[in-house]
Motif scaffolding. Structure first.
Motif, PDB file in Angstrom:
ATOM      1  N   THR A 111       0.768  -1.233   0.192  1.00  0.00           N
ATOM      2  CA  THR A 111       0.136   0.080  -0.044  1.00  0.00           C
ATOM      3  C   THR A 111       0.845   1.336   0.015  1.00  0.00           C
ATOM      4  O   THR A 111       0.429   2.253  -0.616  1.00  0.00           O
ATOM      5  N   ARG A 112       1.930   1.153   0.528  1.00  0.00           N
ATOM      6  CA  ARG A 112       3.067   2.245   0.320  1.00  0.00           C
ATOM      7  C   ARG A 112       3.162   2.509  -0.845  1.00  0.00           C
ATOM      8  O   ARG A 112       3.615   3.617  -1.208  1.00  0.00           O
ATOM      9  N   GLN A 113       3.779   1.629  -1.805  1.00  0.00           N
ATOM     10  CA  GLN A 113       4.001   1.713  -3.024  1.00  0.00           C
ATOM     11  C   GLN A 113       2.995   2.327  -3.866  1.00  0.00           C
ATOM     12  O   GLN A 113       3.295   3.140  -4.667  1.00  0.00           O
ATOM     13  N   LEU A 114       1.912   1.848  -3.616  1.00  0.00           N
ATOM     14  CA  LEU A 114       0.649   2.447  -4.277  1.00  0.00           C
ATOM     15  C   LEU A 114       0.346   3.984  -4.049  1.00  0.00           C
ATOM     16  O   LEU A 114       0.297   4.813  -5.005  1.00  0.00           O
ATOM     17  N   ARG A 115       0.726   4.234  -2.844  1.00  0.00           N
ATOM     18  CA  ARG A 115       0.502   5.930  -2.460  1.00  0.00           C
ATOM     19  C   ARG A 115       1.628   6.462  -2.872  1.00  0.00           C
ATOM     20  O   ARG A 115       1.392   7.864  -3.213  1.00  0.00           O
ATOM     21  N   LEU A 116       2.890   5.941  -2.855  1.00  0.00           N
ATOM     22  CA  LEU A 116       4.094   6.891  -3.325  1.00  0.00           C
ATOM     23  C   LEU A 116       3.767   7.025  -4.971  1.00  0.00           C
ATOM     24  O   LEU A 116       4.090   8.132  -5.288  1.00  0.00           O
ATOM     25  N   ALA A 117       3.363   5.904  -5.676  1.00  0.00           N
ATOM     26  CA  ALA A 117       3.025   6.004  -7.141  1.00  0.00           C
ATOM     27  C   ALA A 117       1.939   7.257  -7.307  1.00  0.00           C
ATOM     28  O   ALA A 117       2.025   8.044  -8.251  1.00  0.00           O
ATOM     29  N   ALA A 118       0.971   7.268  -6.374  1.00  0.00           N
ATOM     30  CA  ALA A 118      -0.236   8.297  -6.594  1.00  0.00           C
ATOM     31  C   ALA A 118       0.412   9.821  -6.359  1.00  0.00           C
ATOM     32  O   ALA A 118       0.221  10.595  -7.281  1.00  0.00           O
ATOM     33  N   ASP A 119       1.180   9.850  -5.428  1.00  0.00           N
ATOM     34  CA  ASP A 119       1.791  11.070  -4.997  1.00  0.00           C
ATOM     35  C   ASP A 119       2.717  11.638  -6.155  1.00  0.00           C
ATOM     36  O   ASP A 119       2.671  12.738  -6.823  1.00  0.00           O
ATOM     37  N   THR A 120       3.554  10.629  -6.986  1.00  0.00           N
ATOM     38  CA  THR A 120       4.303  10.880  -8.070  1.00  0.00           C
ATOM     39  C   THR A 120       3.765  11.236  -9.153  1.00  0.00           C
ATOM     40  O   THR A 120       3.960  12.091  -9.937  1.00  0.00           O
ATOM     41  N   ALA A 121       2.635  10.422  -9.364  1.00  0.00           N
ATOM     42  CA  ALA A 121       1.665  10.845 -10.521  1.00  0.00           C
ATOM     43  C   ALA A 121       1.068  12.359 -10.359  1.00  0.00           C
ATOM     44  O   ALA A 121       1.228  12.949 -11.322  1.00  0.00           O
ATOM     45  N   LEU A 122       0.759  12.712  -9.276  1.00  0.00           N
ATOM     46  CA  LEU A 122       0.086  14.250  -9.078  1.00  0.00           C
ATOM     47  C   LEU A 122       1.120  15.024  -9.181  1.00  0.00           C
ATOM     48  O   LEU A 122       1.102  16.325  -9.739  1.00  0.00           O
ATOM     49  N   SER A 123       2.707  14.793  -8.561  1.00  0.00           N
ATOM     50  CA  SER A 123       3.551  15.864  -8.882  1.00  0.00           C
ATOM     51  C   SER A 123       4.029  16.101 -10.144  1.00  0.00           C
ATOM     52  O   SER A 123       4.857  17.034 -10.237  1.00  0.00           O
ATOM     53  N   ARG A 124       4.007  15.052 -11.124  1.00  0.00           N
ATOM     54  CA  ARG A 124       4.391  14.920 -12.418  1.00  0.00           C
ATOM     55  C   ARG A 124       6.023  14.850 -12.191  1.00  0.00           C
ATOM     56  O   ARG A 124       6.651  15.100 -13.293  1.00  0.00           O
ATOM     57  N   SER A 125       6.703  14.669 -11.211  1.00  0.00           N
ATOM     58  CA  SER A 125       8.263  14.542 -11.094  1.00  0.00           C
ATOM     59  C   SER A 125       8.962  13.640 -12.079  1.00  0.00           C
ATOM     60  O   SER A 125       9.995  13.720 -12.458  1.00  0.00           O
ATOM     61  N   ALA A 502       1.547  20.381 -20.775  1.00  0.00           N
ATOM     62  CA  ALA A 502       1.199  21.607 -19.441  1.00  0.00           C
ATOM     63  C   ALA A 502       2.814  21.720 -18.969  1.00  0.00           C
ATOM     64  O   ALA A 502       3.092  22.825 -18.414  1.00  0.00           O
ATOM     65  N   GLU A 503       3.305  20.356 -19.027  1.00  0.00           N
ATOM     66  CA  GLU A 503       4.657  20.341 -18.209  1.00  0.00           C
ATOM     67  C   GLU A 503       5.724  21.379 -19.033  1.00  0.00           C
ATOM     68  O   GLU A 503       6.727  21.725 -18.239  1.00  0.00           O
ATOM     69  N   LEU A 504       5.573  21.433 -19.950  1.00  0.00           N
ATOM     70  CA  LEU A 504       6.481  22.274 -20.844  1.00  0.00           C
ATOM     71  C   LEU A 504       5.863  23.775 -21.173  1.00  0.00           C
ATOM     72  O   LEU A 504       6.904  24.410 -21.700  1.00  0.00           O
ATOM     73  N   GLN A 505       5.112  24.091 -20.947  1.00  0.00           N
ATOM     74  CA  GLN A 505       4.443  25.548 -21.295  1.00  0.00           C
ATOM     75  C   GLN A 505       5.246  26.512 -20.376  1.00  0.00           C
ATOM     76  O   GLN A 505       5.578  26.153 -19.302  1.00  0.00           O
ATOM     77  N   ASP A 506       5.444  27.691 -20.981  1.00  0.00           N
ATOM     78  CA  ASP A 506       6.185  28.863 -20.234  1.00  0.00           C
ATOM     79  C   ASP A 506       5.593  29.023 -18.923  1.00  0.00           C
ATOM     80  O   ASP A 506       6.592  29.251 -17.905  1.00  0.00           O
ATOM     81  N   ALA A 507       4.186  29.007 -18.591  1.00  0.00           N
ATOM     82  CA  ALA A 507       3.730  29.211 -17.495  1.00  0.00           C
ATOM     83  C   ALA A 507       4.052  28.186 -16.235  1.00  0.00           C
ATOM     84  O   ALA A 507       3.641  28.617 -15.085  1.00  0.00           O
ATOM     85  N   ASN A 508       4.163  27.150 -16.569  1.00  0.00           N
ATOM     86  CA  ASN A 508       4.550  26.053 -15.801  1.00  0.00           C
ATOM     87  C   ASN A 508       3.093  25.822 -15.120  1.00  0.00           C
ATOM     88  O   ASN A 508       3.223  25.945 -13.663  1.00  0.00           O
ATOM     89  N   PRO A 509       2.020  25.464 -15.527  1.00  0.00           N
ATOM     90  CA  PRO A 509       0.521  25.772 -14.474  1.00  0.00           C
ATOM     91  C   PRO A 509       0.715  24.296 -13.724  1.00  0.00           C
ATOM     92  O   PRO A 509      -0.073  24.437 -12.828  1.00  0.00           O
ATOM     93  N   THR A 510       1.531  23.306 -13.889  1.00  0.00           N
ATOM     94  CA  THR A 510       1.486  22.271 -12.948  1.00  0.00           C
ATOM     95  C   THR A 510       2.315  22.436 -11.773  1.00  0.00           C
ATOM     96  O   THR A 510       2.168  21.869 -10.855  1.00  0.00           O
ATOM     97  N   GLY A 511       3.207  23.559 -11.896  1.00  0.00           N
ATOM     98  CA  GLY A 511       4.062  23.786 -10.864  1.00  0.00           C
ATOM     99  C   GLY A 511       5.268  22.686 -10.651  1.00  0.00           C
ATOM    100  O   GLY A 511       5.911  22.870  -9.429  1.00  0.00           O
ATOM    101  N   CYS A 512       5.291  21.707 -11.447  1.00  0.00           N
ATOM    102  CA  CYS A 512       6.395  20.568 -11.306  1.00  0.00           C
ATOM    103  C   CYS A 512       7.954  21.117 -11.401  1.00  0.00           C
ATOM    104  O   CYS A 512       7.962  22.304 -12.080  1.00  0.00           O
TER     105      CYS A 512
END
Length: 526
Positions: A111-125, A502-512
């Protein structure tokens, strides 16, 4: 999950529904502690199921990071809510202890792996956006746009399961649908997990065909599955023979396949370390080698000990531990014959069996087994004496200091390599000779610890050079690094801002975080 016993053949999950399988045969789960077959029939699917699963998964468009994270988080919650039932079922099918191992260790890790994957998906890191403003070039990692096929192993019914493990979480976090191939060693556990996963798919708004489950396939259909050009990638954890056969089929179709095939994981004991703590090292080695009846891909199967003070006490303590040990439960019926064949190869190459060596009952068991050899014997047959025996088997090779370099030279690649050295610095010169050799042969270099623990960490490397792994640059454990196996690097050359991801746009709307002109930043471009 524990209601009325079903006598019909269980359905497969394809195209967002549980549907009757195209049955080419059936199989049952087995209780390895007793050898008895368990209730329930699982289908061996035919070609129609394989092609239907590929077609259904190929029609899935990547979900948004928000939908993906909601799925992974909800799935973790559902697993925890059914933790007791899942652990009891997995213990019945694998012989692994419910308390201590499954419920209290492996399930929380999953379950920790699943939650880490969820956080990573949201952060787009994981997308690694890179921008060169002067050249007008931008690049980012994106979903493959094709399904990922996941083959789970037998020894981790939760943490590496095809429908809940690290490969599954990584592929889904990127935005790829998964075609899961269950392992015959824990069919009921996989079915129960898949039912929870499908519930989470429905509740999170993810595409209903994001997960397909096939229980078992004839070998030719396994090759058909991984060799279909509509497949984006394959992840396999298991035996070298099976993995390399799948690799040939995938390679022929140009489908990337990521393998984790196990190894002998050499442990080098330098004389100062042995002199300081011979009994402690013997106990540590025995416990690591016999943990889970030795059924770990990081099991220390080959130990090289440099002669010195304390060596006799170490060997005596180690031999005594093996001679007095009871037999552990193996995962499958075929495990004991496989161990027996491996021991025959080792003794045929000159190793001496000093403890164990016999299959045992009830169920599927094998005695913890210790073998010894000297440097001359090892150098005469280095390939045979590096045979991986997936079980509680250890080969101890004793060498003189002037023989060490020659013994290290023919070592095969492994997932791990460990070096034990003196706390006083007396082994530093020997360490300096050995470390450069072992560093090139393993994915994870370890000091003064056994290799069996694989922590879920962003810095973890669980892979290695071929043939221990399929590619030395990738890990199957560790988020976000594990996600990059199932992503495509895509470049944009002077593409207008509004047309960019979105990750490459000038304004960086994702904040990544982005690498802009060589500097990591979250700032928008001026």
């Amino acid at each position: 999950m524990t209601g009325q016993v079903e006598t019909a053949v269980f359905p497969v999950l394809i195209g967002g529904e549980w549907r009757p399988a195209q049955v080419k045969g059936t199989l049952q789960a087995t209780n390895p502690a007793t050898g008895e077959a368990l209730e329930g029939l699982y289908p061996v699917s035919g070609q129609e199921d394989v092609l239907a699963a590929i077609a259904a998964a190929s029609g899935v468009t990547p979900g948004t990071p928000e939908h993906i994270a909601a799925f992974l988080q909800r799935y973790a919650e559902l697993i925890e809510g059914s933790g007791a039932e899942l652990s009891a079922l997995a213990a019945l099918e694998t012989g692994l202890p419910e308390k201590g191992r499954l419920l209290e260790t492996e399930l929380p890790r999953t379950t920790r792996q699943l939650r880490l994957a969820a956080d990573t998906a949201l952060s787009r890191s994981w997308t690694r956006p890179t921008i060169d403003t002067e050249a007008g070039l931008r690049s980012v990692l994106q979903p493959l746009g094709k399904p990922v096929v996941v083959f789970g192993p037998n020894n981790f019914p939760f943490a590496f399961n095809a429908v809940s493990g690290g490969d599954f979480a990584a592929a889904l976090a990127v935005g790829n649908p998964v075609i899961a191939k269950a392992h015959p060693g824990h069919l009921g556990t996989t079915r129960a997990l898949a039912r929870l996963a499908f519930q989470a798919v429905q509740e999170s708004g993810l595409h209903p065909a994001s997960l397909q489950l096939l229980y078992h396939l004839p070998p030719d259909l396994g090759f058909l599955l991984v060799g279909d050009a509509r497949v984006g990638a394959v992840a396999f954890t298991g035996s070298r023979g099976g993995g390399l056969a799948l690799k040939r089929a995938a390679d022929a179709a140009g489908v990337p396949i990521y393998l984790e095939l196990g190894s002998v994981n050499p442990v080098l004991l330098l004389p100062g370390a042995v002199a300081e703590r011979p009994a402690e090292l013997a106990k540590e080695l025995f416990n690591a080698n016999t943990l889970g009846a030795g059924q770990f891909c990081t099991n220390p199967g080959l130990v090289i000990a440099v002669e010195g003070p304390g060596q006799a006490a170490f060997v005596q303590a180690l031999t005594g531990a093996y001679q007095s040990a009871g037999s552990g439960v193996l995962l499958t019926e075929g495990a004991a014959p496989h161990i027996g064949a491996g021991l025959k190869t080792l003794t045929g190459a000159g190793a001496t069996l000093v403890a164990g060596g016999q299959a045992d009952t009830p169920g599927f068991r094998f005695q913890p087994s210790l073998l010894t050899a000297d440097a001359k014997t090892f150098l005469a047959h280095p390939d045979a004496l590096q045979t991986e025996v997936f079980g509680p088997v250890c080969l101890l090779v004793t060498v003189q200091e002037d023989e060490l370099d020659r013994v290290l030279a023919p070592l095969e690649a492994s997932l791990t390599a460990s070096i034990y050295s003196s706390a006083t610095g007396s082994d530093d010169a020997l360490y300096g000779r050995a470390e450069p050799v072992l560093r090139q042969l393993c994915g994870r270099l370890i000091n003064d610890r056994m290799p069996t623990g694989v922590a879920v960490s962003s810095a973890q490397m669980h892979g290695g050079p071929y043939p221990a792994g399929g590619h030395p640059g990738f890990t199957s454990v560790g988020i976000p690094a594990a996600l990059t196996r199932f992503a495509a690097l895509r470049g944009y050359d002077h593409v207008r801002d509004g047309r960019l991801p979105a990750e490459l746009q000038d304004a960086n709307p994702t904040g990544c975080w982005r690498l802009v002109d060589g500097r990591w930043t979250q700032e928008a471009l001026a």
